[in-house]
Design a protein around this motif. Structure first.
Motif, PDB file in Angstrom:
ATOM      1  N   ARG A   1      -4.113  -4.666  -4.429  1.00 14.18           N
ATOM      2  CA  ARG A   1      -4.621  -4.743  -5.805  1.00 14.18           C
ATOM      3  C   ARG A   1      -5.192  -3.408  -6.268  1.00 14.18           C
ATOM      4  NH1 ARG A   1      -9.910  -7.678  -5.576  1.00 14.18           N
ATOM      5  NH2 ARG A   1     -10.479  -5.566  -4.888  1.00 14.18           N
ATOM      6  N   ASP A   2      -5.885  -2.710  -5.365  1.00 12.50           N
ATOM      7  CA  ASP A   2      -6.590  -1.486  -5.726  1.00 12.50           C
ATOM      8  C   ASP A   2      -5.714  -0.243  -5.627  1.00 12.50           C
ATOM      9  OD1 ASP A   2      -8.801  -3.115  -6.087  1.00 12.50           O
ATOM     10  OD2 ASP A   2      -9.516  -2.804  -4.037  1.00 12.50           O
TER      11      ASP A   2
ATOM     12  N   ALA B   1      -8.976   3.227   3.859  1.00  9.84           N
ATOM     13  CA  ALA B   1      -7.843   3.170   2.941  1.00  9.84           C
ATOM     14  C   ALA B   1      -8.219   3.685   1.551  1.00  9.84           C
ATOM     15  CB  ALA B   1      -7.312   1.748   2.849  1.00  9.84           C
ATOM     16  N   TYR B   2      -9.517   3.761   1.251  1.00 13.06           N
ATOM     17  CA  TYR B   2     -10.006   4.253  -0.041  1.00 13.06           C
ATOM     18  C   TYR B   2     -10.388   5.738   0.032  1.00 13.06           C
ATOM     19  CZ  TYR B   2     -10.180  -0.660  -1.412  1.00 13.06           C
ATOM     20  OH  TYR B   2      -9.846  -1.965  -1.694  1.00 13.06           O
ATOM     21  N   TRP B   3     -10.063   6.398   1.116  1.00 15.90           N
ATOM     22  CA  TRP B   3     -10.437   7.794   1.360  1.00 15.90           C
ATOM     23  C   TRP B   3     -10.057   8.707   0.211  1.00 15.90           C
ATOM     24  CZ3 TRP B   3     -13.027  11.492   3.565  1.00 15.90           C
ATOM     25  CH2 TRP B   3     -12.478  12.749   3.802  1.00 15.90           C
ATOM     26  N   ARG B   4      -8.841   8.615  -0.293  1.00 12.01           N
ATOM     27  CA  ARG B   4      -8.381   9.510  -1.356  1.00 12.01           C
ATOM     28  C   ARG B   4      -8.535   8.903  -2.758  1.00 12.01           C
ATOM     29  NH1 ARG B   4      -4.334  13.671  -0.643  1.00 12.01           N
ATOM     30  NH2 ARG B   4      -4.798  14.827   1.271  1.00 12.01           N
ATOM     31  N   LYS B   5      -9.013   7.662  -2.852  1.00  6.57           N
ATOM     32  CA  LYS B   5      -9.194   7.063  -4.175  1.00  6.57           C
ATOM     33  C   LYS B   5     -10.347   7.751  -4.908  1.00  6.57           C
ATOM     34  CE  LYS B   5      -7.421   3.922  -5.685  1.00  6.57           C
ATOM     35  NZ  LYS B   5      -6.204   3.830  -6.565  1.00  6.57           N
ATOM     36  N   ARG B   6     -10.258   7.789  -6.225  1.00  3.11           N
ATOM     37  CA  ARG B   6     -11.319   8.403  -7.036  1.00  3.11           C
ATOM     38  C   ARG B   6     -12.301   7.376  -7.580  1.00  3.11           C
ATOM     39  NH1 ARG B   6     -10.448  13.773  -8.459  1.00  3.11           N
ATOM     40  NH2 ARG B   6      -8.443  14.628  -7.740  1.00  3.11           N
ATOM     41  N   THR B   7     -12.100   6.126  -7.232  1.00  2.00           N
ATOM     42  CA  THR B   7     -13.041   5.059  -7.588  1.00  2.00           C
ATOM     43  C   THR B   7     -13.603   4.481  -6.297  1.00  2.00           C
ATOM     44  OG1 THR B   7     -11.179   3.508  -7.660  1.00  2.00           O
ATOM     45  CG2 THR B   7     -11.900   4.477  -9.745  1.00  2.00           C
TER      46      THR B   7
ATOM     47  N   TYR C   1      -3.790   8.032   1.099  1.00  2.00           N
ATOM     48  CA  TYR C   1      -3.564   8.854  -0.094  1.00  2.00           C
ATOM     49  C   TYR C   1      -3.822   7.996  -1.318  1.00  2.00           C
ATOM     50  CZ  TYR C   1       0.952   6.400  -0.190  1.00  2.00           C
ATOM     51  OH  TYR C   1       1.926   5.432  -0.232  1.00  2.00           O
ATOM     52  N   ASP C   2      -3.696   8.578  -2.490  1.00  2.00           N
ATOM     53  CA  ASP C   2      -3.955   7.862  -3.738  1.00  2.00           C
ATOM     54  C   ASP C   2      -2.629   7.580  -4.425  1.00  2.00           C
ATOM     55  OD1 ASP C   2      -4.845   6.788  -6.091  1.00  2.00           O
ATOM     56  OD2 ASP C   2      -6.043   8.517  -6.710  1.00  2.00           O
ATOM     57  N   ARG C   3      -2.272   6.315  -4.547  1.00  2.00           N
ATOM     58  CA  ARG C   3      -1.000   5.959  -5.157  1.00  2.00           C
ATOM     59  C   ARG C   3      -0.950   6.327  -6.637  1.00  2.00           C
ATOM     60  NH1 ARG C   3       1.810   0.652  -4.593  1.00  2.00           N
ATOM     61  NH2 ARG C   3       3.499   2.098  -5.089  1.00  2.00           N
ATOM     62  N   ASP C   4      -2.123   6.530  -7.246  1.00  2.00           N
ATOM     63  CA  ASP C   4      -2.155   6.894  -8.659  1.00  2.00           C
ATOM     64  C   ASP C   4      -1.915   8.382  -8.882  1.00  2.00           C
ATOM     65  OD1 ASP C   4      -2.624   4.307  -9.655  1.00  2.00           O
ATOM     66  OD2 ASP C   4      -4.742   4.464  -9.160  1.00  2.00           O
ATOM     67  N   ALA C   5      -1.860   9.156  -7.799  1.00  2.00           N
ATOM     68  CA  ALA C   5      -1.564  10.589  -7.911  1.00  2.00           C
ATOM     69  C   ALA C   5      -0.043  10.771  -7.882  1.00  2.00           C
ATOM     70  CB  ALA C   5      -2.219  11.358  -6.771  1.00  2.00           C
ATOM     71  N   ARG C   6       0.468  11.467  -8.840  1.00  2.00           N
ATOM     72  CA  ARG C   6       1.919  11.614  -9.003  1.00  2.00           C
ATOM     73  C   ARG C   6       2.557  12.264  -7.769  1.00  2.00           C
ATOM     74  NH1 ARG C   6       4.923  14.576 -14.148  1.00  2.00           N
ATOM     75  NH2 ARG C   6       7.081  14.057 -13.545  1.00  2.00           N
TER      76      ARG C   6
ATOM     77  N   THR D   1       0.819  -1.209   0.000  1.00  2.00           N
ATOM     78  CA  THR D   1       0.000   0.000   0.000  1.00  2.00           C
ATOM     79  C   THR D   1       0.856   1.265   0.000  1.00  2.00           C
ATOM     80  OG1 THR D   1      -0.135  -0.013   2.422  1.00  2.00           O
ATOM     81  CG2 THR D   1      -1.875  -1.167   1.208  1.00  2.00           C
ATOM     82  N   PHE D   2       2.110   1.108  -0.319  1.00  2.00           N
ATOM     83  CA  PHE D   2       3.020   2.240  -0.542  1.00  2.00           C
ATOM     84  C   PHE D   2       4.133   1.735  -1.458  1.00  2.00           C
ATOM     85  CE2 PHE D   2       3.786   0.436   3.709  1.00  2.00           C
ATOM     86  CZ  PHE D   2       5.064  -0.097   3.558  1.00  2.00           C
TER      87      PHE D   2
END
Length: 513
Positions: free
Chosen positions: A385-386, A369-375, A442-447, A45-46
């Motif tokens: 996985r997510d 853990a999905y707090w900052r995810k956009r999905t 946080y969102d790992r997909d955010a740069r 997750t990081f």
């Protein structure tokens, strides 16, 4: 994973020779080298950089012994995991690069249960979900403490990492005994009375005779635990979950002292929790990108949530052998929390005693853990996985309002400096000790967010340590944040490691200080 990223063994190399021997010991199907499986095992997750050349899946203690003897013979490092759900601390990613993953998930047998003496002996692949279902099927009056993490986490793995739980056995490792351990050399040791043939008290007497070895194998790389006995709690006829909210920090610190007194005198026999508003918000919804549009969360939006919630929530459960004693406990708790933003409320009795505080596992807290995810969170959450960005920082502090206030002030301030929301909880670990747990979501997909979150963790752990509050669990994220010690303990552990693991093949790179 690209083919060029994988460490392809050269024919005749130590790894290739070891893989051949492992295939003979375990069977071809249980030595996994498929790229997709390796890629999944390398994901946490990081951000991580470690590469895994293979995954071993032993079926029993004898096969674990064989795996470790082969690793010793060829000098190939291995890293043991149980359920692989150590989310927020590194998942199942090894501490060192190039370690073969020793996945104990196939070892999922419940070995023994005693209803009267209330214990359960299990292998490392047994999960909280499995144990609960098994006890329920047996119509048992006992239960295993649950955790806030995944129901599919391993009982043994969580206990060895000294995880915390809900209910009367919040300090899980305090309620285990009779470990069976395979040393890195392949030798087997058993702790307590379990090492004596026919010892009837082995599952009920922790200390045994002579030096106590159990702790050597907790948060360490000195052995692979293949069996453990858990002491269970008994369901109580009276159970009431309680809840109240606090809107004044000054009142909160006073409430901490009042509830500590109730824990010390036995009114509160189990764990209870203090959650700040951001933690509660992150469990109930995701980040409001549509209405806010930027991060971190602005104070006005947080203030809107506080109007109906308050700054902090206090929750837990009261249990008693009958309703008369339970009513007395209710009055004592209500008196202690008099003046809260919302008066303390008590939930109706749960049907059949089915409660998170009496052994029913839940995935509800994984939503944070999905707090900052956009999905949106999926029905079956998988944080690796997510690509959820999630890091835990957990420290221990004395159970007083003054110490709680001092530590919370640090944990509330530092994440803001890095553009993250301070998701905070105080957990009553014992009548004398609180855990302050900070979740960095946080969102790992955010740069750039992986690097920002790591920097935040290091700064937070460092500042808390400087104030006297040290880590209770050190996952992969702590490799550059482990505090120095003032005594010879680290040297003693190094000497033990050299004796028990002469070739250094078990979990190299893991910090044990």
């Amino acid at each position: 994973m690209n083919e060029t990223d994988a460490k392809v063994p050269v024919d005749g190399s130590p790894l290739e020779l070891a893989l051949t021997a492992w295939r003979e010991a375990l069977g071809e199907a249980h030595v996994v080298v498929e790229p997709d499986a390796l890629e999944a095992a390398q994901t946490a997750t990081f951000a991580t950089t470690q590469r895994i050349p293979a995954i071993l899946r032993p079926a029993d203690t004898a096969q674990v012994q064989a795996c470790l003897r082969i690793a010793q013979a060829h000098g190939v490092p291995v890293y043991p995991v149980s359920g692989g759900r150590n989310w927020g601390y590194g998942s199942r990613v090894p501490a060192g690069d190039g370690s073969v993953l020793l996945d104990l998930g196939r070892m999922d047998r419940i070995v023994e249960h005693d209803e009267q003496l209330a214990y359960l002996t299990v292998e490392p692949g047994v999960t909280f979900r499995q144990a609960h279902a098994w006890l329920r099927e047996k119509n048992s009056s006992t239960f295993i403490t649950t955790i806030g993490g995944s129901p599919d986490a391993s009982l043994v793995g969580n206990a060895l990492e000294r995880g915390d739980g809900r209910g009367p056995h919040a300090d899980i490792f305090q309620h285990v005994c009779a470990l069976e351990v395979v040393l890195p050399t392949g030798e087997v040791v058993e702790t307590g009375h379990a090492r004596f043939p026919g010892a009837l008290a082995a599952p009920v007497f922790r200390w045994g005779l002579g030096p106590v070895l159990d702790g050597l194998f907790s948060q360490s790389s000195l052995g692979v635990v293949t069996r453990m006995t858990f002491w269970l709690a008994r369901k109580q006829p009276y159970l009431r979950e309680f809840f109240c909210t606090v809107n004044d920090d000054a009142y909160l610190w006073d409430a901490v002292d009042r509830l500590q007194a109730l824990a010390l005198d036995g009114t509160l026999k189990g764990s209870f929790f203090f959650w700040n508003d951001l933690k509660a918000l992150s469990v109930t919804q995701q980040y409001p990108y549509a209405s806010v549009g930027r991060t971190p969360l602005p104070d006005p939006f947080r203030d809107q949530f506080r109007e109906g919630f308050g700054r902090w929530a206090i929750s837990g459960a009261l249990s008693a052998p009958d309703a008369e004693i339970g009513a007395l406990l209710e009055r004592r708790l209500a008196t202690a929390l008099e003046g809260a933003f919302r008066p303390v409320t008590f939930a109706p009795p749960p049907p059949d005693g089915e409660s998170h505080f009496q052994g029913v596992p839940s995935e509800a807290n994984l939503a944070m853990a999905y707090w900052r995810k956009r999905t949106p969170p999926p029905q079956a959450p998988d944080l690796d996985r997510d690509r959820c960005g999630f890091i835990w920082c957990s420290v221990a502090l004395p159970f007083t309002g003054a110490q709680a206030r001092r530590a919370v002030e640090i944990a509330d301030r530092v994440p803001r400096l890095f553009g993250l929301e301070p998701n905070l909880a105080l957990l009553a670990h014992s009548p004398r000790c609180l855990y302050l747990v900070t979740a960095l979501a946080y969102d790992r997909d955010a740069r750039g967010e992986d690097a920002r979150a790591h920097a935040c963790y290091r700064a937070l752990a460092r500042e808390l340590a400087q104030a006297g509050y040290f880590l209770t669990r050190a996952g992969l994220q702590a490799q550059e944040a482990s505090p120095s010690v003032r005594d010879a303990s680290s040297e003693v552990v190094r000497r033990l490691k050299a004796v028990l693991d002469p070739r250094g093949i078990l979990a190299p790179g893991r910090s044990e200080s």
